[in-house]
Scaffold this active site. Structure first.
Site, PDB file in Angstrom:
ATOM      1  N   GLU A  40      -8.434   4.530  -1.542  1.00 36.41           N
ATOM      2  CA  GLU A  40      -8.871   3.492  -2.472  1.00 36.41           C
ATOM      3  C   GLU A  40      -9.761   4.158  -3.531  1.00 36.41           C
ATOM      4  O   GLU A  40     -10.422   5.154  -3.250  1.00 36.41           O
ATOM      5  CB  GLU A  40      -9.678   2.461  -1.674  1.00 36.41           C
ATOM      6  CG  GLU A  40     -10.275   1.309  -2.461  1.00 36.41           C
ATOM      7  CD  GLU A  40     -11.182   0.444  -1.595  1.00 36.41           C
ATOM      8  OE1 GLU A  40     -11.384  -0.727  -1.958  1.00 36.41           O
ATOM      9  OE2 GLU A  40     -11.707   0.937  -0.575  1.00 36.41           O
ATOM     10  N   LYS A 111      -5.655  -5.964  -2.985  1.00 39.02           N
ATOM     11  CA  LYS A 111      -6.556  -6.152  -1.843  1.00 39.02           C
ATOM     12  C   LYS A 111      -6.929  -7.626  -1.659  1.00 39.02           C
ATOM     13  O   LYS A 111      -7.383  -8.290  -2.588  1.00 39.02           O
ATOM     14  CB  LYS A 111      -7.813  -5.310  -2.061  1.00 39.02           C
ATOM     15  CG  LYS A 111      -8.787  -5.277  -0.889  1.00 39.02           C
ATOM     16  CD  LYS A 111      -9.944  -4.352  -1.241  1.00 39.02           C
ATOM     17  CE  LYS A 111     -10.968  -4.234  -0.120  1.00 39.02           C
ATOM     18  NZ  LYS A 111     -12.098  -3.374  -0.536  1.00 39.02           N
ATOM     19  N   CYS A 149      -9.012  -0.746   3.034  1.00 40.87           N
ATOM     20  CA  CYS A 149     -10.421  -0.673   3.439  1.00 40.87           C
ATOM     21  C   CYS A 149     -10.870  -1.872   4.292  1.00 40.87           C
ATOM     22  O   CYS A 149     -10.515  -1.977   5.453  1.00 40.87           O
ATOM     23  CB  CYS A 149     -11.287  -0.517   2.186  1.00 40.87           C
ATOM     24  SG  CYS A 149     -12.947   0.140   2.504  1.00 40.87           S
TER      25      CYS A 149
END
Length: 266
Positions: A40, A111, A149
């Site tokens: 990321e 995300k 993440c």
């Protein structure tokens, strides 16, 4: 299939970061890897960009995406990488881009779970993706699922990807440092692997703020290859269907699920 994980410390300079991606992709190709997964924020660091962040994203995303395709094609290797994609509301998306070894787009993922925790509030500057998105793509004889993440703290996303056919979960991250945070990262990755009997390939940034600790885990959550907090590094490991099939034969958790069980009565 051989997969490499590239770990580095992104700056606020998109072109400098692209040079690092190119270098790591070249190294992965020399190790005969079929795919390289980057962290990321590989496009640029939100923290380092500061007040210029939205402007840098607006100017840099298309060029970044195009250059990632060229890097893939020039080294003959598929690339999965994290960047920031402009949004008309002024708050960019945190986006993963996957391209094949010819540079053609395979899939993108925005995300879903923004990092509004541990005193940080990602949603102040970032827009969340569609929560119904289940981002998978086929490459070689494997199906890959994408998450980013903080997503790894939400087991239902990993389970949905596994049920959609994912053999491998790709988890680019910029996992922030803090008390027990390395422990959390490693525990969560292992849990997502073993509870879904999938390979996990996790790529983390390693900087003053983030831990690194990239890893490739097998479907029993055992590390095949890993890094620690090196600010620049690459590891390569083999993933494949044979081990996946063997594990799922004697640990058929996806088949053994029982849905609709009544909640306990008070």
């Amino acid at each position: 299939m051989k997969i490499s994980v590239g770990q580095f410390s992104p700056t606020a300079d998109v072109f400098e970061n692209l040079e690092t991606l190119d270098k790591l992709a070249r190294q992965a190709a020399s190790e005969k890897a079929d795919m390289i997964v980057f962290p990321e924020e590989s496009m640029l660091s939100l923290v380092q960009a500061g007040d210029d962040f939205a402007d840098l994203v607006e100017k840099g995303w298309e060029r970044f995406a195009r250059q990632v395709g060229l890097i893939a094609a020039s080294h003959g290797i598929a690339v999965v990488v994290g960047g920031y994609e402009p949004n008309e509301n002024g708050k960019p998306y945190n986006t993963l881009l996957a391209v094949d070894a010819h540079g053609a787009e395979l899939e993108t993922y925005r995300k879903i779970h923004l990092y509004d925790a541990f005193t940080f509030k990602e949603s102040n500057r970032i827009s969340a993706g569609d929560p119904s998105q289940v981002a998978t793509f086929k490459y070689g004889n494997l199906t890959f699922g994408m998450m980013t993440c903080y997503d790894v703290r939400f087991p239902e996303l990993a389970r949905n990807l596994a049920l959609a056919g994912a053999d491998v979960l790709l988890v680019p991250a910029a996992w922030y440092k803090g008390e027990n945070k390395i422990d959390h990262w490693q525990t969560l990755l292992k849990a997502r692997a073993v509870e879904n009997t999938v390979w996990v390939v996790a790529a983390g940034t390693a900087s003053n703020q983030t831990i690194g600790y990239s890893v490739i885990l097998d479907p029993l959550a055992q590390p095949v290859a890993y890094l620690e907090d090196e600010p620049y590094g690459l590891v390569t490991g083999k993933v494949g269907r044979k081990k996946l099939k063997n594990v799922r034969e004697y640990l058929p958790v996806l088949e053994n699920r029982r849905l609709g069980v009544d909640a306990p009565k008070a």
